[in-house]
Design a protein around this motif. Structure first.
Motif, short mmCIF file in Angstrom:
data_model
loop_
_atom_site.label_atom_id
_atom_site.label_comp_id
_atom_site.label_asym_id
_atom_site.label_seq_id
_atom_site.Cartn_x
_atom_site.Cartn_y
_atom_site.Cartn_z
N ASN A 129 -10.28 10.22 -1.30
CA ASN A 129 -9.67 9.95 0.00
C ASN A 129 -9.36 11.24 0.73
O ASN A 129 -9.51 11.33 1.94
N ASP B 140 -10.61 1.60 4.36
CA ASP B 140 -9.81 2.73 3.94
C ASP B 140 -9.15 3.46 5.09
O ASP B 140 -7.96 3.70 5.08
N TYR B 141 -9.96 3.86 6.08
CA TYR B 141 -9.39 4.63 7.18
C TYR B 141 -9.88 4.11 8.52
O TYR B 141 -10.97 3.56 8.63
N ASP C 193 0.86 -1.17 0.00
CA ASP C 193 0.00 0.00 0.00
C ASP C 193 0.90 1.22 0.00
O ASP C 193 2.06 1.13 0.39
#
Lengths: 201, 482
Positions: free
Chosen positions: B352, B375-376, A181
């Motif tokens: 994002n 994602d977060y 990532d």
């Protein structure tokens, strides 16, 4: 106000040696090098090599994706039957617990989080690799002469003994899928080419 | 005036503490004081006005003096020298290599991640600990505690595997008629009691720090140990308990990344001076974090990684402007990066960033969540204080009319609909690690008609986005009756 301190990091210098064109091949090469750097320094793998020729057999994926192979510090995957066999042998000899199994050379497939993988792509990668990564093939990435001497001192002579493990040869091929990532997290998964008996523990 | 006194009744004798019954003074905690290190939530300095007490007239003077001095000579909230990093196109992120800047960005707001560590840059410490261990002796790094705990869990699992294999073998022999069934029952009882003891002992070893995801209740429940089992398998219990004791000692001097504080916690040995480790790690900021620090807060300068052609050795390199960063980051948020710096409104970077800016401005600490498949992650105060409460998933919502036209439909980056099984998987993973799933829809505006060659206002583009959050929880009819 002095000059800002923007000295390139060790990883940046390592990747910068590959050239700065942004073609897809260079991107894949840099991805492979970044994962190799992570394996070497965060997880202490030995004898990391990069292979180009096995990937030329993957015809439907035109940009050549280099593969990495290396020696993990411990054995990564133990088949459940092998585990039972080893435990039984330990019990017969009167010892408890599990001995340190000799480590085996593993393939590593570098990938990025935003890529999409399908069964066909995985199948092609598996067709292109051998069951056990070759010992002397490919290009060594890090100068590990000091480390190699150190590990040999510890009595670790598994580098020669690994290919004769019957479990490795009879089981389906496996590789380690390394997914990167952009925040530098690398997630590793073991991928087998086929169904394997699941482990209870 | 009545004075409250603690009058003791005469017939009760209060035991006076004699020197022998006095408790020994509690040992001072040697661990790190996180509340002190992470006292600032962002890398900015705030200058609040002093409090005003109506009963104290001097506080009014103090307040007036501070207010006037702020009017005349306002103190700066930004650091004198902004932090610096460079944009690495090879890794599609911003690197911060200066150790002081990296430490400041991590401590004030938990920005970035150490490249070779789990979150906080601690590679040099771990490497030194590893080399010292090879030479014999030396300090333990924080990751060693994790390693010991994992090793114990592995031994426990192996022992359980062995016991189960034995039981299967015995069952097979019974079925073949070679063993008496009564003996098998006794053996099975012994095995199950051993397993119960192991499963009971095992939760007490749960790590109280943020590296493990077990609730505190389990640790409390696991303290009870069946006495019968101790007699059966003493060596295994003892070894586990001994490991537990040694591990609590490891937890006490929790070291952190900088060598300075590490030398305070343990006496430096002579081998330290000749161990010169070149730092292979740096602090890596994601594109959204870097843009927030540069555009949102204005504390970070981002330079090109390789200096431009007209660079003289004595000239200071110029940092990128926010507009350039906006274009580059949108371009490099794809893999492989898109060839031209055209900005699409549904680029991963923009979606994002909008969500990141939204949650940061509400006060949450936002960290990347690839370890949990989302994602977060939203933290109340930071990863060192508590586990993340919420897991955020970002989905683009093409609500504007343009996206439903044939041209718009073809320009959509995300065109596949997510199905129920995907949502169920994501929700299952999050509930397993005790987080609440938040689905964050970002309303995507129609494509920009901005000329990128001329300066434009980044804020005007970001203002067109809207964020809507939905909390998703699984509801079971037969369990959630109240």
């Amino acid at each position: 106000m002095g000059a800002p301190s923007i000295a390139p990091s060790a990883l940046q210098s390592f990747l910068g040696s590959t050239g700065s064109d942004s073609s897809q091949e260079t991107q894949l090469l840099q991805l492979a090098l970044q994962i190799a750097h992570n394996l070497r320094y965060q997880h202490n793998w030995d004898d990391i090599r990069i292979h180009y020729d096995s990937t030329t057999r993957i015809k439907s994926q035109p940009p050549i994706r280099p593969l990495i192979s290396g020696f993990p510090p411990q054995r990564l995957y133990v088949h459940p039957d092998e585990q039972i066999e080893v435990l039984q042998k330990q019990k017969d000899e009167g010892k408890a617990g599990m001995p340190d199994l000799p480590r085996e050379r593993e393939w590593v497939l570098p990938s990025h989080l935003r890529e999409k993988w399908s069964l066909r792509r995985f199948g092609e990668v598996f067709n292109a690799i051998s069951t056990v990564p070759p010992q002397e093939d490919g290009e060594a990435l890090f100068d590990d002469s000091k480390r190699a001497a150190h590990t040999k001192e510890g009595g670790d002579d598994s580098m020669e003994g690994a290919p004769t493990n019957k479990w490795r040869i009879s089981q389906p091929k496996r590789l380690l899928l390394a997914t990167l990532d952009d925040d530098s997290t690398v997630v590793y998964y073991i991928v087998h080419d086929g169904i394997v008996k699941p482990r209870q523990n | 005036m009545p004075v409250a006194t603690n009058r003791q009744p005469e017939n009760v004798s209060v035991p006076t503490p004699s020197p022998s019954t006095k408790r020994p003074p509690r040992p001072k905690r040697k661990g790190k004081n996180f509340a002190q290190t992470h006292s600032k939530p962002l890398p900015l300095e705030t200058h609040p006005l002093p409090a005003f007490h109506p009963s104290n007239p001097i506080s009014l003077l103090r307040l007036a003096y501070t207010y006037l001095s702020h009017l005349l000579l306002a103190p700066s909230s930004h650091p004198i020298r902004p932090y610096s990093g460079y944009f690495s196109t090879e890794t599609r992120s911003v690197h911060v290599t200066d150790p002081e800047h990296a430490r400041a960005l991590w401590e004030m707001g938990f920005f970035g991640k150490g490249t070779l560590s789990r979150s906080e840059p601690s590679w040099v410490e771990r490497e030194r600990a590893r080399l010292m261990k090879d030479r014999g002796g030396g300090r333990k790094a924080a990751e060693d505690a994790t390693k010991v705990r994992r090793e114990e869990r592995r031994m426990f699992k192996l022992e359980r595997a062995r016991v189960e294999a034995e039981r299967i073998g015995r069952q097979r022999l019974v079925e073949e008629g070679k063993l008496d069934a009564n003996d098998v029952l006794d053996d099975d009882e012994k095995d199950s009691s051993i397993e119960a003891a192991e499963t009971v002992i095992e939760p007490t070893q749960s790590d109280a720090l943020a590296t493990d995801h077990r609730s505190p209740n389990e640790a409390l429940n696991g303290i009870f140990v069946d006495e019968k089992t101790i007699v059966n398998d003493r060596t295994l219990d003892e070894s586990l308990l001994q490991n537990h004791d040694s591990r609590t000692q490891l937890l006490e001097p929790k070291t952190d990344a900088t060598p300075n504080t590490a030398t305070e916690t343990a006496p430096p040995s002579q081998d330290d001076t000749d161990l010169c480790i070149q730092d292979q790690e740096h602090l890596q900021l994601t594109l959204e974090e870097a843009f927030f620090l540069s555009y949102g807060l204005g504390v970070l300068n981002i330079y090109p990684s390789s200096p431009p052609e007209t660079y003289f050795p004595w000239s200071i390199p110029e940092p990128y402007t926010n507009i350039e960063l906006f274009e580059f980051f949108s371009q490099y948020s794809h893999f492989p990066p898109s060839p031209t710096p055209a900005v699409d409104p549904d680029d991963p970077f923009l979606l994002n960033y909008v969500a990141y800016h939204h949650f940061r401005s509400l006060g949450w600490v936002v960290r990347p969540g690839v370890k949990f498949g989302i994602d977060y992650l939203l933290y109340n105060r930071g990863p060192v204080f508590s586990h993340a409460e919420f897991a955020v998933l970002i989905l683009p919502a093409y609500t504007e009319r343009y996206w439903n036209t044939p041209g718009g439909r073809s320009r959509r980056r995300v065109w596949e609909q997510k199905d129920w099984w995907w949502l169920h998987c994501v929700n299952r993973v999050q509930s397993q690690v005790k987080k609440t799933l938040v689905v964050c829809y970002v309303d995507v505006p129609s494509p920009f008609d901005v000329d990128f060659d001329e300066p434009f206002d980044v804020g005007s583009i970001l203002r067109r986005y809207k964020v809507r959050e939905f909390v998703v929880r699984r509801w079971l009819a037969n369990r959630m009756r109240d």
